[in-house]
Design a protein around this motif. Structure first.
Motif, PDB file in Angstrom:
ATOM      1  N   ARG A  72      -1.398  -5.221  -2.162  1.00  0.00           N
ATOM      2  CA  ARG A  72      -0.776  -6.485  -1.533  1.00  0.00           C
ATOM      3  C   ARG A  72       0.080  -7.042  -2.544  1.00  0.00           C
ATOM      4  O   ARG A  72       1.277  -7.596  -2.016  1.00  0.00           O
ATOM      5  N   ALA A  86     -11.492  -7.288  14.419  1.00  0.00           N
ATOM      6  CA  ALA A  86     -10.529  -6.891  13.136  1.00  0.00           C
ATOM      7  C   ALA A  86     -10.274  -5.437  12.859  1.00  0.00           C
ATOM      8  O   ALA A  86      -9.175  -4.971  12.375  1.00  0.00           O
ATOM      9  N   LYS A 145      -5.680  -2.778  15.147  1.00  0.00           N
ATOM     10  CA  LYS A 145      -4.433  -3.156  14.580  1.00  0.00           C
ATOM     11  C   LYS A 145      -3.286  -3.711  15.613  1.00  0.00           C
ATOM     12  O   LYS A 145      -3.110  -3.058  16.461  1.00  0.00           O
ATOM     13  N   GLU A 146      -2.762  -4.776  15.089  1.00  0.00           N
ATOM     14  CA  GLU A 146      -1.658  -5.076  16.003  1.00  0.00           C
ATOM     15  C   GLU A 146      -0.187  -4.246  15.534  1.00  0.00           C
ATOM     16  O   GLU A 146       0.000  -3.777  14.696  1.00  0.00           O
ATOM     17  N   SER A 171       5.824  -1.414  10.139  1.00  0.00           N
ATOM     18  CA  SER A 171       4.751  -1.594   9.426  1.00  0.00           C
ATOM     19  C   SER A 171       3.534  -0.821  10.186  1.00  0.00           C
ATOM     20  O   SER A 171       2.507  -1.613   9.678  1.00  0.00           O
ATOM     21  N   ASN A 206       0.970   0.197   7.308  1.00  0.00           N
ATOM     22  CA  ASN A 206       0.464  -0.561   6.260  1.00  0.00           C
ATOM     23  C   ASN A 206      -1.002  -0.981   6.534  1.00  0.00           C
ATOM     24  O   ASN A 206      -1.514  -1.056   7.901  1.00  0.00           O
ATOM     25  N   GLU A 257      -2.529  -3.234   4.427  1.00  0.00           N
ATOM     26  CA  GLU A 257      -2.628  -4.451   3.562  1.00  0.00           C
ATOM     27  C   GLU A 257      -3.471  -5.437   4.212  1.00  0.00           C
ATOM     28  O   GLU A 257      -4.213  -6.422   3.453  1.00  0.00           O
ATOM     29  N   GLU A 258      -3.683  -5.349   5.411  1.00  0.00           N
ATOM     30  CA  GLU A 258      -4.424  -6.458   6.029  1.00  0.00           C
ATOM     31  C   GLU A 258      -5.968  -6.070   6.289  1.00  0.00           C
ATOM     32  O   GLU A 258      -6.877  -6.964   6.593  1.00  0.00           O
ATOM     33  N   ASP A 259      -6.159  -4.791   6.004  1.00  0.00           N
ATOM     34  CA  ASP A 259      -7.616  -4.166   6.073  1.00  0.00           C
ATOM     35  C   ASP A 259      -7.985  -4.024   4.755  1.00  0.00           C
ATOM     36  O   ASP A 259      -7.803  -2.714   4.301  1.00  0.00           O
ATOM     37  N   ASP A 262       1.337 -20.434   2.692  1.00  0.00           N
ATOM     38  CA  ASP A 262       1.627 -20.029   4.119  1.00  0.00           C
ATOM     39  C   ASP A 262       2.543 -20.939   4.871  1.00  0.00           C
ATOM     40  O   ASP A 262       3.268 -20.523   5.558  1.00  0.00           O
TER      41      ASP A 262
END
Length: 1582
Positions: free
Chosen positions: A1165, A1208, A1211-1212, A1218, A1221, A1223-1225, A1420
Motif C-alpha cells: 500500500r 469482501a 472484487k469490484e 487496476s 491490484n 491492496e484492498e485485500d 479520506d
C-alpha cells in the motif's frame, strides 16, 4: 564631296567610322569603290597629287584593316599615319587594360607584329618600358604605381638577359620610393640571379637603398662629392636622435667606405648629451675590440677637454660633467677588460680609470669638480683634504651645538644631507684624494685626544685596530695609550662615554699595540703593558669617584674574564683590603708609569733605541731614576695604609726591576762605562740604586709576611702564590707559620690539605725528610677528611691519631648510605685494618637496612649525593665482596631470616637477597630459592590493577612493616610465596590482560588451574560482558550481533573450555547464561551450554548419578534454548510484539501470526522508502530451530486466506487497469508475500490446481471452491508469475490474461448473486442481453447495479434508457466511488449526454461531498474533495454550475487553492477578475501557494496549478504586497513572473522594495535579469 576630301575633313575618324559614313558595308566594297574613284580621278590631270595621296590612303587603310583583323588593334587613321611600326607595337601594349593580360597580348599580337615587321622583340619591349617609365614618372599620377606592375609584366616577356637587367635598372631608377611590393620583389629576384651585369645591378640597388634611407630624414635630392659632405650628412642624421639614426649612419658610412669608429664616437657623444648612459656600454660591447679601443681613446680625450672646462659652472654644466665622469668610468673599465696584450696601454688605461673614478666620486659625494690637471697636482689634493677635515670637525661641532651653518657641501652615504657629518664620508674623501684610510684616521684620533675627546678617539682607534692590523697602527695605539697616561697624570679634562673603565681601556690599547707593533717598539709596548696593568688593578681597588667620569671595579668583570687566563693562572686569591681614593692614587700611579717611559714621542729615536726606563740609554745631565723614587715611595705608603699588599708587592718588584735593568743595561763593563759616561753621574746612579735596594728589601719582607697570612686566611688557598711568597722568607719562619696555621684550623680539611702540601713541597726543596713525613701524614688525614666529609662523616675524632685508632670509625662508615665497598676497602687498606668483620658488617647493613636509606636524604647535599645506591650496583658490589669472606653459612642464615622482614613490594632488594643466596649456594630449607626467583621474575613484569587488600594491610601490621607506595602497582611477594592467602590476592587481579601472567604464576605455585579459569570467566563476564550488554540496551541494540561482544564472549568461552572438569565447566557456563538478558548473546550462550552438556555426557567414565544430572540439565537447557532463540529471532527481526512473544512456545501459531503481521499489507500500500521486517527469514529460522513442518503450515495458511467468504471476497471492477491490484485485500497480500519467498514453480504448483478443482486441492478435508476463490487464486498468480509462464501453464494467451481475470471477477460477482455461470458460458454469452437481464431481475440490489455499470463500461453497452435508470440507481444507493469512476468514463461518450439524469447526476456528484464533510478534514475526506475538484474540471456542464457557490464551499473548508481554481473556471472575464480580486483580498495568498504545492501535484489537473500560482503572484505584484513572499520559497516565482511580464512599473516597485529591505545584491541581480530579457525580446522583434 570626294572621298579624299571627306577623309581629310573627317579629322581623326577611324576606319570603321569612315565606312559607316560612306554607307559602305564592307571593306571589299570600299576597295572596289576607291579604284573606280581613282580611275575617275586619273582622268583629271589636275588632281595628280590627290591621286598620290589617295593611294597612300589606300595603303594605310589596308594596314589598318590588317591591324584590326590580325592583331585586334583599333587605331585612327591620323594616329596610324603619324606613327611607325614601333609606335603601333607600343600602342598595342598601351591599350592592354590590366597587367595580367600583358602576356597574352604579347604572345597573340605584339610578337607576331614584331616578327612581321622585323622589329627586334626584346628591344621593342625595353623601349616600351622606358617610354612607359618616362611618361609615368613625369606625371602627377606617379604616386599610383599600376604602371610598375605593367612594366614588370612586360619585363617577364623578355628573353635577352642583358636587356632584362637594363629594364630592371630602368624600373629601379623610375620607381616610386619607397618601392612597392611588386618592385621590391622584382629587384630581390634579379639580385639573387647570376647575371653578367650583376655588379651594376647591386651598385644601383645600393644607391637606391641610400635614397630610401635619406628620404626617411626628409632628404630627397643630394649630391655627395667628398667625405666632408658625407660626414656633415652623418652628423645631421645622428642629431635627429631617432631610434635608427645610428644604424643609418653606419649604413651610409659603409656605402661610402668611411671608417665607422668616428661615427660610433659621435654617437656616444650624442648619447651622453641626451643622458642615455645605460646604452653606451651596450654600444661598445657590440664593437670589435680594436674599434672599441679606438672609440674609447677618442672619448677619453674628449672627456678631458669637457672636464677641464672651468668657465661654465652652471648646474646643468655640473650635471653634464658628472654624466661624463660616470660614463668614462664604465667605458674605461670595459677597455681594461679587453686590453690585455699591450702593457703600456693597460697602465695608461688604469691611470685614467683611477682618475675618472676619483673625479666621479668627488663630484657625486662631495660636490667637488676637479679638472684632470687639478687632480694630478698633489698640493691641490692636500689642500682640499685639509679643508674637508676642518669642515668635518666644524660640522660635528656645529651639529652638537645645533648650529645651522654648513661649512662645506658634500653628499653623505645616505644621500639625505650635503654636509660631511659622518666618518664614512670622510673616509671616502680620503680615498679619493689618495690618502690612505689609516693615515687619515690616525691623524683624527690624535687630534681628538689633543682636545680631550677620548670617546671619539677610542672609536677611531678601535676601527684602526680592526681594519688596519699593521705596525703603523701599533705605533698609533702606543702613542694614544701613552698620551692618555700623561693626561691622567696631569688631570686633564676629557670627554668620556658613560660608565667607561678608562684604565682598563688604556691597558687594552697597550695590549693591542704590542700585538701589531714593529720590533723597535716591542720593548716599550711591553713596559707600557705592565705599567697600565698595575694602574688598572689600582683603579679597580678604588671607590667610585664622580671627578673622573668612569666607574670603579665591577663584580661582573669577574664573570667576564678571559677563559684563557682562568685556565692558565691560579687567580683565586682576592685580597681583603681598604678601598683606595682614586683622586689620590691614580695621578701618582700614572706618574710612575710616565717615569718608567721617560722619553717623549717627539724625541727622535734611532733603530734599537727604546723609550722605556729599563732599556733606554743614559743621557748627559739626566737621571731617569730620580723622578721615579718620590712617586713610588708615596704610592707604596698609600697602598700599605690601605692594606693593598699584593699591589704594593707588584709595584715594588716592577719598579725596582726596571731601575736595576736600566743601570745594568748601561753599565755592562765598568771600564767601558767610565769612558762613556761621567764618573760623577755613575756614582750618583750607584748611590741611588743602593738606597732603592735597601728600601725594597725591608719593605719586601714586611709585605710578604702580611700577604702570606692573608693567603692562608683566604677561603681558597692559592698554593702557587703562597709558595712564591714563602721563597721570600727564611726557612724557620716559614715552618713556624705553616704549623701554626694547621694547628689553628679545625675541620677545614681543604685548607689543611693545601697548607700541608705547601709544607711538603718546601721540605722537599729544603731537604727536610722528617718534617716532610709529618706533613705527608697530615695530607693523608686531610684527604680522608675531605672524602668522608662529602659522605657526611666526620673524621675529626681520629684526625692526626695513630692508625689503630682509625678502626673506631668503621661502624659509622658502614651505616652511612653513601658508603661504597671501594671506600671501605680503601679505608682499611690505607690504615691497615682487618677487612673480614668490616665486609660482613657492610653487607648486612647494605641489604637489610635499605628501606631507611632509600628515598631520604639531607637537604644540605646535592641531588647526586642523596641518591641511594642502585640495586644492580649494590648486588654487584656484594657479589664482588662475598668471595672475600671465609665462611658464608652465617650470612645465609641471616639473609633467610631477614628476607621476610623486607617490604613485600621491594622486588629489587628481595631479588638481590635471593641472588646472593643463590650465589652462596648453601642449603635453604625455609623455601625454594629457584621458585622464589621465578615468582619474582613474573611479578616484576606484572603491574597491579587492584588496590591493596585488607589481608596485605594486616600482614604489614603483624610484621611491623611500613606501608609502601609500590603496593599500588605491585603484588606482595611474601603472601604469594606463602600460599595460604594466594586466592585472596590473585582473584581481584584477574582480567584478560593479566591472565597470562597470573596463569604462569599459578602454574609455578602449583595451585588449582580450574579455579583460576572459572574465576577468569566470571571476571570477564562481570567486568566486560555486563557493561557491554547494558550499553547495547541503552542504545536499543541489545538483540543484534556485535563484534565487540562476540570477542568478549569468545574469550570467556576460551576460559570455560580450559576447565578440565566438564561438570564444573557446564555449571560455570550455565550460571553465567542465567544472568544474561534475552537476546543474541543469551541464545549463543545457551548453545554453548548445550555443547558443554553434550561433552559432559560423552565422558565414558561418568558415574550414573552424574549422568542422570547431566541428562536432566540438558533437556531443560534445550527447551530454554529454543524459546530463547525464537525470542531472539523475533527481537532481531523487530517482530517482538507482546502477542508474538507469548507464542514463542507455540512455533506453528507464531508463524501464522507473523505472516498476518501488519507490515505485509504496508509493503503493497505504501510507496518506497520504508523498511520492513524480513518475515521470511524469521519464519525459516524459527522453523529450523523448533523443527516444525513449514510446508504444512503454508498449506493451512493458503486455505485460510484464499477460501475467504462473504461480500469482501468479491472484487469490484471499476477501473480495468487496476484489476490486478490486491491492496484492498490483506489476505491476498499475505498470500503473495508468503509465496514470493518460494520459487515460481512452487507458487504455480500450489495455486494453479485451485482454478480447476471443485474442492480445496491441498488437503483432504478442504472446503468447496467458488469462483470467488478461483479469482483470488488467479489474482495471486498474476502477481507472482510472469505472463509467459502463465500462458504456458493455464493455456491463456498472455495478452488476454487480465481480460480473463476480469471475466473471473464478473463470474464470481454473478455467483454472489446466485446466477449460475461458468467461465466458458460467460465468455460465449451476449453481453448486452446479459446486462439487460441482470438489470431486469436484480436492479433492486446495489451489488447488481454496480455490476451492471461495470459490464456496460467493459462491453460498451450505451443504451440511453438503461443508463438513465442506472445513474439514478447508483445515485440513490449513494455509490459515490462507483459514480465518480462511471462519470469520468462516460463523459467520453457524447451519446449519453442527452440522458436526462446525466447532468443532474454530475451536479449531485459535485455537490454531494460538501454535505457530509466538516473541518478539520480527514485524509479520506480530503481525497474525496480532491476527486470532486477533478470532476469539476472534467464536468461538461461547467457553465450550468454555480461556480461561485462551489468556490465558497471550498473556501469554507479551507481549501483555498481549490476555491481559486474554481473561480478561474468562470467564463465571464470581468466577473472572474472581480471575484478573484475579492477572494485574494480576504485570504492569505501564501496559504494559497502552499496548498498548490501540497494538494495539486498530480498530472490530472493539467495547467490549473500554474494558473493559480500566476494569478496569486500577479495580485501580489499589482498590490505591492511583496513583503508577504520575501523570505519564502515563492519569492523566486514572483521575480520570474515580473521579469517575464516586462512591466516596468512592477519591476521598479519590486527593486525599490528590495533596496529598502537592504537586499542590494538581489535588486542588482533582478535588474540584470530584466535587462537581459528586454534585450532578447527586442532582438526577437527585430
Amino acid at each position: 564631296m570626294s572621298l579624299l576630301q571627306l577623309w581629310r575633313n573627317s579629322g581623326p575618324l577611324t576606319f570603321a567610322e569612315l565606312l559607316q559614313f560612306s554607307h559602305i558595308s564592307s571593306t571589299n566594297r570600299l576597295f572596289k569603290v576607291v579604284p573606280q574613284h581613282l580611275n575617275r580621278i586619273q582622268d583629271d590631270n589636275n588632281v595628280a597629287e590627290e591621286v598620290e595621296n589617295l593611294k597612300y590612303l589606300v595603303s594605310n587603310l589596308r594596314q589598318l584593316l590588317d591591324l584590326h583583323q590580325k592583331y585586334n588593334c583599333k587605331l585612327s587613321l591620323s594616329v596610324f599615319e603619324k606613327g611607325s611600326v614601333w609606335s603601333v607595337a607600343i600602342f598595342m601594349l598601351d591599350k592592354v587594360p590590366a597587367p595580367e593580360l600583358i602576356a597574352a597580348t604579347v604572345e597573340n599580337s605584339v610578337l607576331p607584329y614584331a616578327e612581321e615587321h622585323k622589329i627586334p622583340f626584346d628591344e621593342l619591349l625595353l623601349q616600351y618600358i622606358k617610354d612607359l617609365l618616362e611618361r609615368c614618372s613625369s606625371q602627377t599620377t606617379t604616386l599610383f604605381t599600376e604602371w610598375e606592375a605593367k612594366a614588370v609584366s612586360v619585363l617577364s616577356c623578355m628573353t635577352d638577359t642583358d636587356l632584362m637587367v637594363d629594364a630592371v635598372l630602368e624600373i629601379m631608377q623610375k620607381a616610386v620610393v619607397p618601392w612597392s611590393n611588386v618592385v621590391e620583389k622584382l629587384v630581390q629576384q634579379y639580385l639573387e640571379m647570376d647575371w653578367p651585369k650583376q655588379e651594376l645591378l647591386k651598385e644601383s640597388h645600393r644607391l637606391m637603398e641610400i635614397r630610401k634611407l635619406l628620404r626617411g630624414y626628409g632628404i630627397r635630392n643630394f649630391n655627395l662629392s667628398n667625405n666632408t659632405q658625407i660626414m656633415t650628412l652623418i652628423r645631421y642624421i645622428l642629431k635627429q636622435h631617432l631610434p635608427m639614426s645610428h644604424e643609418d649612419s653606419l649604413k651610409l658610412a659603409e656605402a661610402y667606405k668611411l671608417p665607422t669608429s668616428k661615427i660610433n664616437y659621435l654617437h656616444l657623444i650624442q648619447l651622453i648629451g641626451h643622458g642615455k648612459t645605460e646604452e653606451i656600454l651596450t654600444v661598445l660591447k657590440k664593437l670589435s675590440s680594436a674599434e672599441a679601443e679606438c672609440v674609447i681613446e677618442c672619448l677619453t680625450a674628449w672627456a678631458r677637454l669637457q672636464l677641464g672646462d672651468k668657465h661654465h659652472i652652471s648646474d646643468e654644466h655640473k650635471k653634464h660633467q658628472m654624466v661624463i665622469a660616470q660614463v668614462m668610468v664604465e667605458a674605461l673599465e670595459y677597455l681594461h677588460k679587453i686590453q690585455k696584450h699591450d702593457v703600456l696601454k693597460t697602465m695608461e688605461c688604469e691611470n685614467n680609470l683611477i682618475m675618472f673614478k676619483a673625479i666621479a666620486h668627488l663630484q657625486e659625494d662631495f660636490d667637488v669638480f676637479f679638472t684632470p690637471s687639478n687632480y694630478e697636482d698633489p698640493n691641490i689634493r692636500k689642500q682640499i683634504q685639509e679643508h674637508h677635515i676642518t669642515a668635518y670637525e666644524n660640522t660635528c661641532q656645529s651639529s652638537k651645538g645645533k648650529a645651522t651653518t654648513t661649512p662645506v657641501v658634500a653628499n653623505d652615504p645616505d644621500g639625505k644631507t650635503k654636509t660631511i657629518s659622518t666618518e664614512a664620508g670622510l673616509r671616502r674623501l680620503g680615498r679619493q684624494l689618495q690618502r690612505t684610510e689609516q693615515e687619515l684616521w690616525s691623524d683624527l684620533a690624535l687630534r681628538a685626544l689633543g682636545v680631550g675627546k677620548v670617546d671619539k678617539a677610542l672609536k677611531i682607534l678601535s676601527e684602526l685596530y680592526e681594519h688596519h692590523y699593521n705596525s703603523n697602527t701599533g705605533k698609533v695605539l702606543f702613542t694614544a695609550a701613552k698620551t692618555l697616561c700623561q693626561m691622567l697624570e696631569a688631570d686633564v679634562p676629557m670627554v668620556l662615554p658613560e660608565d667607561m673603565d678608562l684604565p682598563a681601556v688604556i691597558h687594552d690599547l697597550a695590549c693591542q699595540a704590542i700585538t701589531v707593533c714593529d720590533s723597535d717598539l716591542l720593548l716599550d709596548c711591553l713596559e707600557l703593558c705592565k705599567c697600565t696593568r698595575i694602574a688598572m688593578d689600582v683603579y679597580h681597588q678604588c671607590q667610585l669617584s664622580d671627578n673622573y667620569g668612569f666607574i670603579s671595579k665591577d663584580l661582573t668583570l669577574e664573570a667576564e674574564k678571559d677563559p684563557y687566563s682562568q685556565w692558565s693562572f691560579q687567580d683565586v686569591f682576592n685580597e681583603d683590603c681598604i678601598v683606595l681614593d682614586p683622586v689620590s692614587v691614580l695621578p701618582v700611579q700614572y706618574e710612575i708609569t710616565n717615569c718608567l717611559l721617560p722619553i717623549s714621542r717627539d724625541t727622535k729615536l734611532y733603530p734599537l733605541d727604546c723609550s722605556c726606563l729599563s732599556h733606554c740609554s743614559f743621557e748627559d745631565g739626566s737621571n731617569y731614576m730620580r723622578p721615579l723614587l718620590g712617586p713610588m715611595t708615596n704610592m707604596l705608603q698609600m697602598l700599605q695604609e690601605c692594606s693593598q699588599l699584593e699591589l704594593a708587592l707588584r709595584l715594588l718588584v716592577n719598579s725596582y726591576g726596571s731601575c736595576l735593568q736600566h743601570v745594568t743595561s748601561n753599565v755592562m763593563d765598568m771600564k767601558l762605562s767610565v769612558q762613556l759616561y761621567d764618573s760623577q753621574e755613575l756614582k750618583k746612579y750607584n748611590i741611588c740604586l743602593n738606597n732603592l735596594r735597601k728600601t725594597t728589601a725591608t719593605t719586601l719582607n714586611t709585605v710578604a709576611v702580611a700577604l702570606l697570612n692573608k693567603v692562608f686566611n683566604s677561603r681558597v688557598v692559592n698554593c702557587d702564590l703562597a709558595i712564591g711568597l714563602c721563597t721570600l722568607l727564611s726557612k724557620a719562619e716559614i715552618f713556624k707559620i705553616l704549623w701554626k696555621v694547621i694547628d689553628n684550623t679545625r675541620q677545614n680539611y681543604d685548607k689543611i690539605l693545601a697548607v700541608a702540601r705547601i709544607g711538603a713541597n718546601l721540605c722537599c726543596f729544603y731537604s727536610e725528610a722528617e718534617e716532610q713525613k709529618k706533613f705527608l701524614s697530615v695530607i693523608t688525614d686531610a684527604e680522608w677528611g675531605i672524602k668522608l666529609g662529602k659522605l657526611e662523616i666526620s673524621i675529626q675524632p681520629v684526625f692526626r691519631q695513630r692508625p689503630e685508632m682509625k678502626s673506631s670509625l668503621i661502624p659509622v662508615l658502614v651505616k652511612n648510605r653513601r658508603i661504597t665497598p671501594d671506600i671501605i676497602l680503601q679505608y682499611c687498606s690505607t690504615f691497615g685494618l682487618d677487612r673480614d668483620s668490616v665486609i660482613n658488617q657492610y653487607i648486612t647493613t647494605l641489604l637489610l637496612l635499605q628501606e631507611d636509606e632509600e628515598g631520604t636524604g639531607d637537604l644540605d647535599f646535592g641531588q647526586e649525593e642523596v641518591q641511594p645506591l642502585c640495586h644492580d650496583d649494590a648486588l654487584e658490589q656484594v657479589l664482588q665482596i662475598i668471595p672475600m669472606l671465609q665462611s658464608t653459612s652465617e650470612l645465609t642464615d641471616n639473609l633467610c631470616a631477614a628476607i621476610f622482614k623486607l617490604s613485600p613490594y621491594n622486588y629489587e632488594r628481595i631479588n638481590i637477597v635471593l641472588e646472593i643466596l643463590q650465589a652462596v649456594d648453601d642449603n635453604v630449607t625455609s623455601f625454594s630459592v629457584s621458585q622464589a626467583i621465578g615468582l619474582l621474575q613474573h611479578l616484576k613484569s606484572y603491574k597491579r590493577v587492584s588496590p591493596p587488600s585488607d589481608v596485605e594491610n594486616m600482614y604489614l601490621l603483624e610484621n611491623s612493616l611500613l606501608a609502601n607506595p609500590l603496593s599500588n602497582s605491585r603484588l606482595p611477594f611474601h603472601l604469594l610465596i606463602q600460599t595460604k592467602h594466594y586466592w585472596k590476592i590473585i582473584s581481584p587481579e584477574l582480567s584478560e590482560e593479566t591472565f597470562p601472567t597470573l596463569l604462569l604464576i599459578s602454574k609455578l605455585m602449583k595451585v588449582s588451574l580450574d579455579k583460576l579459569y572459572m574465576a577468569a570467566a566470571n571476571h570477564v563476564f562481570e567486568k566486560k560482558m555486563k557493561p557491554l550488554l547494558l550499553e547495547k540496551k541503552k542504545k536499543g541494540k541489545g538483540h543484534s550481533y556485535n563484534k565487540e561482544t562476540f570477542n568478549v564472549a569468545k574469550n570467556m568461552m576460551k576460559y570455560i573450555h580450559s576447565i578440565q572438569n566438564p561438570e564444573l565447566a557446564a555449571a560455570t557456563a550455565h550460571t553465567i547464561t542465567q544472568e544474561l538478558p534475552a537476546g543474541y548473546e543469551k541464545t549463543q550462550s545457551l548453545k554453548f551450554c548445550l555443547a558443554l552438556g553434550d561433552a559432559w555426557l560423552k565422558d565414558p567414565n561418568l558415574e550414573e548419578a552424574a549422568r542422570a544430572r547431566g541428562e536432566t540439565f540438558l533437556s531443560k537447557l534445550k527447551l530454554q534454548f529454543q524459546r530463547s532463540a525464537t525470542e531472539n529471532i523475533l527481537i532481531a527481526s523487530q517482530l517482538n510484539s507482546p502477542e508474538h512473544l507469548k507464542l514463542t512456545g507455540l512455533p506453528a501459531r507464531l508463524i501464522v501470526a507473523l505472516y498476518e503481521h501488519s507490515s505485509v499489507a504496508q509493503r503493497y500500500r505504501e510507496s518506497g522508502g520504508q523498511t520492513y521486517p524480513d518475515i521470511h527469514a524469521a519464519v525459516k529460522e524459527i522453523a529450523v530451530i523448533n523443527k516444525v513442518d513449514l510446508l504444512k503450515i503454508c498449506n493451512m495458511m493458503l486455505e485460510k486466506w484464499i477460501c475467504k467468504t462473504g461480500p469482501a471476497a468479491t472484487k469490484e471492477i471499476g477501473n480495468p487497469d487496476s484489476v490486478s491490484n490486491i491492496e484492498e485485500d490483506p489476505d491476498l497480500m499475505r498470500v503473495v508475500y508468503m509465496l514470493q519467498s518460494c520459487p515460481m514453480e512452487e507458487a504455480i504448483r500450489l495455486l494453479s490446481p485451485i482454478l480447476t478443482a471443485e474442492t480445496w486441492p491441498l488437503s483432504n478435508s478442504g472446503p468447496r471452491l467458488t469462483f470467488s476463490h478461483r479469482t483470488r487464486a488467479l489474482l495471486c498468480l498474476v502477481r507472482l508469475v510472469d505472463a509467459a509462464t502463465l500462458e504456458a501453464q493455464l493455456q491463456i494467451p498472455k495478452t488476454k490474461i487480465l481480460y480473463y481475470l476480469r471475466c473471473y471477477i464478473f463470474v464470481s460477482q454473478l455467483e454472489a448473486l446466485n446466477i449460475p455461470y461458468t467461465l466458458q458460458s460467460f465468455l460465449s454469452s451476449p453481453k448486452e442481453g446479459l446486462v439487460k437481464g441482470l438489470w431486469k431481475n436484480h436492479s433492486h440490489e446495489p451489488q447488481a447495479v454496480q455490476l451492471v455499470a461495470d459490464l456496460c463500461l467493459e462491453y460498451q453497452v450505451y443504451d440511453p434508457q438503461l443508463w438513465n435508470s442506472l445513474l439514478q440507481k447508483l445515485l440513490s444507493f449513494n455509490l459515490i466511488g462507483c459514480l465518480q469512476k462511471v462519470l469520468e468514463a462516460i463523459v467520453a461518450v457524447p451519446a449519453l449526454w442527452e440522458v436526462s439524469s446525466f447532468s443532474r447526476t454530475w451536479r449531485s456528484m459535485i455537490m454531494a461531498p460538501f454535505v457530509s464533510v466538516s473541518i478539520p478534514l480527514s485524509p479520506d475526506q480530503q481525497a474525496t474533495l480532491y476527486r470532486t475538484f477533478v470532476l469539476l474540471l472534467k464536468c461538461p456542464f461547467q457553465l450550468n454550475l454555480d461556480l461561485i457557490g462551489i468556490a465558497n464551499r471550498f473556501a469554507q473548508l479551507n481549501l483555498l487553492a481549490f476555491a481559486l481554481g474554481t473561480l478561474l473556471l468562470i467564463p465571464c472575464a470581468n466577473k472572474k477578475a472581480q471575484q478573484i480580486q475579492g477572494f485574494l483580498s480576504v485570504c492569505n495568498p501564501v496559504d494559497v501557494l502552499e496548498q498548490v504545492e501540497e494538494l495539486m501535484n498530480t498530472g490530472e489537473l493539467a495547467g490549473i496549478p500554474s494558473q493559480i500560482r500566476e494569478t496569486v503572484l500577479t495580485f501580489i505584484s499589482q498590490n505591492g504586497q511583496h513583503q508577504k513572499l520575501l523570505k519564502t520559497k515563492h519569492f523566486s516565482h514572483l521575480k520570474q513572473l515580473i521579469v517575464s511580464s516586462g512591466q516596468p512599473n512592477q519591476m521598479k516597485d519590486l527593486v525599490d522594495y528590495l533596496i529598502s529591505q537592504n537586499c542590494q545584491d538581489d535588486a542588482d541581480s533582478l535588474n540584470r535579469e530584466y535587462m537581459k530579457q528586454r534585450r532578447e525580446h527586442e532582438r526577437v522583434k527585430r
